[in-house]
Design an enzyme around this catalytic site. Sequence first.
Site, PDB file in Angstrom:
ATOM      1  N   ARG B  74       6.958 -14.919  -5.918  1.00  0.00           N
ATOM      2  CA  ARG B  74       6.008 -15.553  -4.993  1.00  0.00           C
ATOM      3  C   ARG B  74       5.416 -16.838  -5.581  1.00  0.00           C
ATOM      4  NH1 ARG B  74       2.542 -14.156  -0.320  1.00  0.00           N
ATOM      5  NH2 ARG B  74       0.409 -14.801  -0.725  1.00  0.00           N
ATOM      6  N   ILE B 100       0.522 -19.461   3.461  1.00  0.00           N
ATOM      7  CA  ILE B 100       1.466 -18.398   3.130  1.00  0.00           C
ATOM      8  C   ILE B 100       0.674 -17.106   3.290  1.00  0.00           C
ATOM      9  CG2 ILE B 100       1.010 -18.863   0.679  1.00  0.00           C
ATOM     10  CD1 ILE B 100       3.696 -17.720  -0.027  1.00  0.00           C
ATOM     11  N   SER B 101       1.212 -16.162   4.044  1.00  0.00           N
ATOM     12  CA  SER B 101       0.435 -14.971   4.417  1.00  0.00           C
ATOM     13  C   SER B 101       0.114 -14.101   3.215  1.00  0.00           C
ATOM     14  CB  SER B 101       1.197 -14.128   5.429  1.00  0.00           C
ATOM     15  OG  SER B 101       1.456 -14.862   6.584  1.00  0.00           O
ATOM     16  N   GLN B 102      -0.877 -13.256   3.432  1.00  0.00           N
ATOM     17  CA  GLN B 102      -1.264 -12.249   2.453  1.00  0.00           C
ATOM     18  C   GLN B 102      -0.053 -11.339   2.193  1.00  0.00           C
ATOM     19  OE1 GLN B 102      -4.413  -9.965   4.145  1.00  0.00           O
ATOM     20  NE2 GLN B 102      -4.827  -8.800   2.295  1.00  0.00           N
ATOM     21  N   PRO B 103       0.249 -10.996   0.925  1.00  0.00           N
ATOM     22  CA  PRO B 103       1.424 -10.159   0.626  1.00  0.00           C
ATOM     23  C   PRO B 103       1.475  -8.875   1.459  1.00  0.00           C
ATOM     24  CG  PRO B 103       0.466 -10.977  -1.406  1.00  0.00           C
ATOM     25  CD  PRO B 103      -0.436 -11.448  -0.305  1.00  0.00           C
TER      26      PRO B 103
END
Lengths: 816, 252
Positions: B74, B100-103
């Site tokens: 990431r 970038i979205s939360q994992p």
Amino acid sequence: MPLLFAVAALSGAALAFEILVMRLFAIIQWHHVAYMVISLALLGYGVAGTFLAFTKEWLKRRFDLAFAASAALFALSALASVTVVERIPFNPLEFGWDFDQQLNLAALYLLLALPFFFVASAIGLSYSHLTREIGGIYRADLLGAGLGSLAIIGLLFVLDPEDGLRAIGALGLIASALALLGAKGKGRLAGFACLAPLLALVLLWPGALIAPTPSEYKALSLALRVPGAEIIAQRTSPLGRLDLVESPTIPFRHAPGLSLASRLEPPEQLGLFTDGDSMQAITRFEGDLERLAYLDMQTGALPYHLLERPKTLLLGSGTGGGIWLARLHGAASIDAVELNPQTVELVKDRFAAFAGHVYEGPELSVHIAEARSFVQTTQASYDLIQLSLLDSFSAAAAGVHALNESATYTKEAFEAYLARLEEGGLLAITRWLRVPPRDALKLFATALQALEARGASEPENQLALIRGWKTTTLLVKNGAFEADEIAALRRFCTERWFDLAYYPGIEAGEVNRYNLLERPYLYLGTKALIGPQAQSFMGNYKYALEPATDDKPYFGHFLKWRALVELIGLRAKGGLALVEWGYVILLATLALALAASAVFILLPIPFLKRAARSRSQGPSSEGPGFARIAGYFFALGLAFLFIEIAFIQRFTLFLGHPLYAVAVVLAAFLVFAGIGSGFSQWLTKEAGGPSSAGYRGRAIAIAISGIILVALAHLVALPPLIESAVALPRAAKIALALLLIAPLAFFMGMPFPLGLSRIAHDRPALVPWAFGINGFASVISAVLATLLAIHLGFTVVVGLALALYLSAALVFGRAR
Amino acid sequence: MRARAGFLWVIGLLLFSVPASDVCADDAYAGDAYADARAAMVREIEGDVRATARWIGKGELDPRVMEAMGTVPRHEFVPESELRWAYANRPLPIGYGQTISQPYIVALMTDLLSPGSDDAVLEIGTGSGYQAAVLSRLVGEVYTIEIIPELAASARKRLARLGYQNVAARTGDGYYGWEEHAPFDGIVVTAAAGQIPPPLIEQLKPGGRMVIPVGSPFLTQELVLVEKDAAGAVTTRALLPVAFVPFTRAPE
């Protein structure tokens, strides 16, 4: 006397700056952030009081120069702080994730507090220096503020915010020059010599440094990232900045909540953004209504399938999509109501050809008005009243509307809409569907209560609610729904894969079919709301569903404390997304303001005590003690704004447009209070001499009695008076508003200068401190008034203000 | 500051040591400086999933999805200024108004697609390319479209450099999908929109799934899952990624 003009000019410039910064921040960020930033920056007023408590002896000796320097520093810092602030990478969206953002926010406050600090230093110093003129200074202060607010609201129609900011800087320098007229010798010459280049600097300040750039996360910024997209027209007014964007390579295709059964693509569109967000679309029309058939594939089209060629009222006609939908269904007549004249101008004039002359036609009338006021004033009746969906989803999703007062969605508003419906007519309201559901259930509860208030015996037979995957539409009928209407409603939904949530006689088996929620929340919720357990259901639901009323006009407020605690506990697990940021920011603002006030009010006390002991000659040790002074000025600061804010809200509905209300009410309060203050000056000058403490005490008691009596009369008489005068022409309404506010404001202008001149007489060292306390209280007041109104209503806010005035009279109004 | 500069230096070294050709990029990172951070991130996602089990309908995600989350680097997909947060369970800015979205959300969205190893998946809104990289480990072909040219170019370069060879990326309008490679077993629409483009629904295979995150930037409020059944009928399902029920007690 030039100094009084200087005070007026500076005070006007400061108020104009406050309004302008709110505007700038609403463009750059979102208005709830603007609200917080400006509230806290105003703490600069209070801090100046503390600063003066330490420095006033030194400054008083060079009063004119000190005043002139403060005013010039205001002018400079106004431009410089905005320049720097716009370069701080503050991103409120990351607030819950990133600690750095909190540091950025602190930097914003400090920078924006500077101009207010300089203004308050100049004015506070005037009170300490010219103690016999306190009433006159306060009058100039208030009159200046009143005129400043009127002027900036007017100017924002014709000037860019950048030019407005330069004008404010120039006004600050004019105040500085006026003060210099009173100075003598070399200082005066040197002062004027400095002012000339400063004026040039302010007037030539590069626009690029202060022009607001919307946050990169706002819809406008995102739209402009698309290759080929550009702004083709811009309008600015106090109602917001409008940007019209053309995007030739990748079209907008704006059709919120479009049915998944639809294969239709909207024609070419122009995107219209308000303050860089909340997109609406102007759709190209070249004569073929079929091209607009996609409009019929949204939940908001439902009422047209239940009515034949309705006489239609569109509340919030915006860029005209609702007008086309009405035409698609052959509406017999259309009344289109829009708040923002510039929106209508763009669609009706400048881009009329593109928009297919949507705002023209023999069946169409256009009205520039606030929705609720229009309905309240009109004598016409309609088959269909349609409330459009104009706010953006992301704004609604983040709960930034929690603090918006809106007279559009209150119980009384629904009653007014229903009163304008023909027999069998429909009220249709479309909202975004949020999960877990909030808006739709609150609307349903509001409609139920409004129907009951109008004497409906079976209100549950007059309601229907459907939902798509993204929007909900509520119908309220003036009469019970008939079988053929219900058949049409079901057909409409089946064809578009929309879900039924409520209609009279709905079965559990037919809900939650196409767009599945974890449980059929809307069906269960509406069923509970029409049942005997409605109250306990609302009590147990985790969002506040109690209908908004004119007294608590916060439709957008859904957050309950216990849900807030639960969501913050779940913050890393997605909980942050459900927190209502408008409300949280309000709480944070209040907490910060309280903490800062406590520190700055307490800080100078030991120093002031020592100063009083070392100069214990004269009457200085005999006057009222610290606690009484603090209590008095704190109470006045809270109460003045409580009443002012409550009145702005009351008169918004009456005057028909929020801008008129803010301008008229604010200016009226400030100007008439200024006159009251001048009168108090005359009173104390007449009295003079050693008995003046007692005399002032009596004058305070009389003024506060006046406030309480007039305000109580208003509480009783205002609602019916407004009701009966609602149909008058606007000029007459404005005159009536002025007449109603004048006596109250007149009395409200008196207690502050009377109290301050009493302190100036008894304990002169405490004048700046008292002034600072009043400043802190004003900041807290604005925030607290909103919080109290959300939970207890504006009537309680006025009641509390009166209690505060009464307690002020008790601690200070006595002779000794 | 000094520690960060040191970090960057290590990363730089690692970058240059990546074998250029046939070795899958992820293997090169098996022992990288971020391996611990990535493992911690995976454990955190597992915890979040267990906590929200009732709402998302399962106590754990597809182990293949979790494995992909534990392998894709990431930190390669976040801007330098955000490196210290690369494996934190939070969304990050990537410039151009995008995030970038939360994992946890990426894992959830990927799992909702039920990715099969031969699937073709279309993504609208490439962003940094992270979602495409995660998908590429799970499915046969990934097609991704980005509207902002700068983002599209840097994501394409990044995906190529890291060796994600089954990802095809292009710049442009996602509205019409990617006709030549349609239909798709799964579609992810990461672009915020008040509507779902009809052409995308058409390009979804019967039995296919589409996932749409809904909310404001940095805050994914709900995930909308669109399912097309064998007969072509379409339903949507709103899934809350947070353990929050509005009813304190079930109404009668």
